[in-house]
Design a protein around this motif. Structure first.
Motif, PDB file in Angstrom:
ATOM      1  N   GLY A   1     -20.169   2.637  -7.643  1.00 53.45           N
ATOM      2  CA  GLY A   1     -20.107   3.864  -6.863  1.00 53.45           C
ATOM      3  C   GLY A   1     -19.588   3.600  -5.462  1.00 53.45           C
ATOM      4  N   ILE A   2     -19.187   4.664  -4.766  1.00 51.91           N
ATOM      5  CA  ILE A   2     -18.686   4.533  -3.405  1.00 51.91           C
ATOM      6  C   ILE A   2     -19.563   5.329  -2.444  1.00 51.91           C
ATOM      7  N   ARG A   3     -19.446   4.983  -1.169  1.00 52.14           N
ATOM      8  CA  ARG A   3     -20.193   5.668  -0.111  1.00 52.14           C
ATOM      9  C   ARG A   3     -19.210   6.443   0.762  1.00 52.14           C
ATOM     10  N   VAL A   4     -19.573   7.659   1.121  1.00 51.48           N
ATOM     11  CA  VAL A   4     -18.700   8.482   1.954  1.00 51.48           C
ATOM     12  C   VAL A   4     -19.448   8.976   3.180  1.00 51.48           C
ATOM     13  N   ILE A   5     -18.678   9.305   4.211  1.00 52.83           N
ATOM     14  CA  ILE A   5     -19.212   9.995   5.375  1.00 52.83           C
ATOM     15  C   ILE A   5     -18.545  11.354   5.459  1.00 52.83           C
ATOM     16  N   SER A   6     -19.116  12.262   6.231  1.00 53.09           N
ATOM     17  CA  SER A   6     -18.501  13.580   6.433  1.00 53.09           C
ATOM     18  C   SER A   6     -17.924  13.645   7.837  1.00 53.09           C
TER      19      SER A   6
END
Length: 304
Positions: free
Chosen positions: A150-155
């Protein structure tokens, strides 16, 4: 306005192996490829592009990319110097010349070189558009470790221009978004509007799974009309999965059971963290995992 693609060529025997690229009807080693400094793609970002994935030496979703290219050109009142059949032939020849098994073909068409810098569009009858294509070899493209982790995202705030549905080469802010994510220790960024409403990722469409339904933002001028997005929607419905096309917020995404992204090069990738908060169990969920399996299986079957 079109002309046949140039006759296939082989790598020059006297040179070391070099990537072969296509520029305006010619296949040349990459270090010999040239585009004018007056080309409007360089000076004005007056150009559109597409990226088509290659699996097993064959093109994934090429008709969809060709159709979106035609739409982007039409929205910018730009004529294509090549036909769809010619583009397909060029794609296939570049894959052959560069021995691509898994990878990407990048295509860019600009409004061309008018001979000087001017804000006004040149006369298309007098100035032919510039056509550039090149390949990128990506062994293991389909077996991406991120699909399992899985990947991690920011907004981040979405401050791009209003016609995000046109696939132009104006990619400065998405590039900045990628760097913001990197500095934050994440993998990517999701753009957000007022109220934390998610538009899309820097180079992908955004999805969540909540209440037993797969949710992604509906098509409009606000997001890119993703080719992989369209395929995943179709495949999800064929698999009898409930789908809803509507906006969702970052808060809803954080509270969702799953989140994921889709794009031509990432296919389907689970999102396991948003702004530092885990999504669901904090690991890839069954819906995203299954959609990736279905998409890759169907893409390989339908590749050309």
């Amino acid at each position: 306005m079109s002309r046949p693609a140039s006759r296939p060529v082989s790598r020059p025997a006297s040179r070391p192996a070099s990537r072969i690229v296509h520029v305006n009807g010619e296949y040349v080693p990459e270090d010999e490829a040239k585009v004018s400094v007056f080309d409007r793609g360089f000076l004005m970002a007056d150009a559109v592009y597409e990226v088509t994935s290659v699996l097993g030496g064959r093109l994934i979703d090429f008709p969809g990319h060709a159709a979106r290219l035609a739409r982007s050109l039409a929205e910018l009142d730009m004529e294509s110097p090549v036909t769809e059949a010619e583009l397909l032939a060029i794609h296939r020849e570049l894959v052959r010349l560069n021995g691509i098994d898994e990878g990407l073909v990048y295509l860019q068409i600009s409004r061309g070189n008018p001979g000087d810098r001017d804000f006004a569009f040149p006369d298309p009858a007098a100035v032919r558009g510039t056509v550039v294509l090149f390949t990128q070899s990506k062994p293991g493209l389909a077996d991406n470790p991120a699909a399992k982790a899985g990947i991690r995202v920011i907004s981040i705030p979405d401050i791009r221009w209003g016609r995000r549905d046109i696939k132009t080469v104006q990619l400065l802010y998405p590039s900045m978004g990628k760097m913001m994510a990197k500095r934050a220790g994440a993998d990517d960024a999701w753009f957000t509007e007022k109220g934390g409403v998610v538009t899309e990722g820097t180079s992908n469409n955004a999805w969540i799974v909540t209440g037993g339904r797969i949710v992604t933002r509906q098509l409009s001028d606000d997001i890119l009309h993703g080719i992989t997005r369209a395929a995943v929607l179709r495949l999800a419905r064929e698999a009898q999965m409930a789908v809803e096309e509507r906006p969702f917020t970052v808060a809803e995404a954080k509270a969702a059971d799953e989140a994921f992204i889709t794009s031509a090069s990432a296919f389907v990738l689970p999102v396991v963290e948003i702004d530092g908060a885990p999504v669901g169990a904090g690991r890839p969920g069954p819906v995203a995992t299954r959609l990736r399996e279905i998409y890759l299986e169907e893409s390989r079957r339908a590749a050309i």
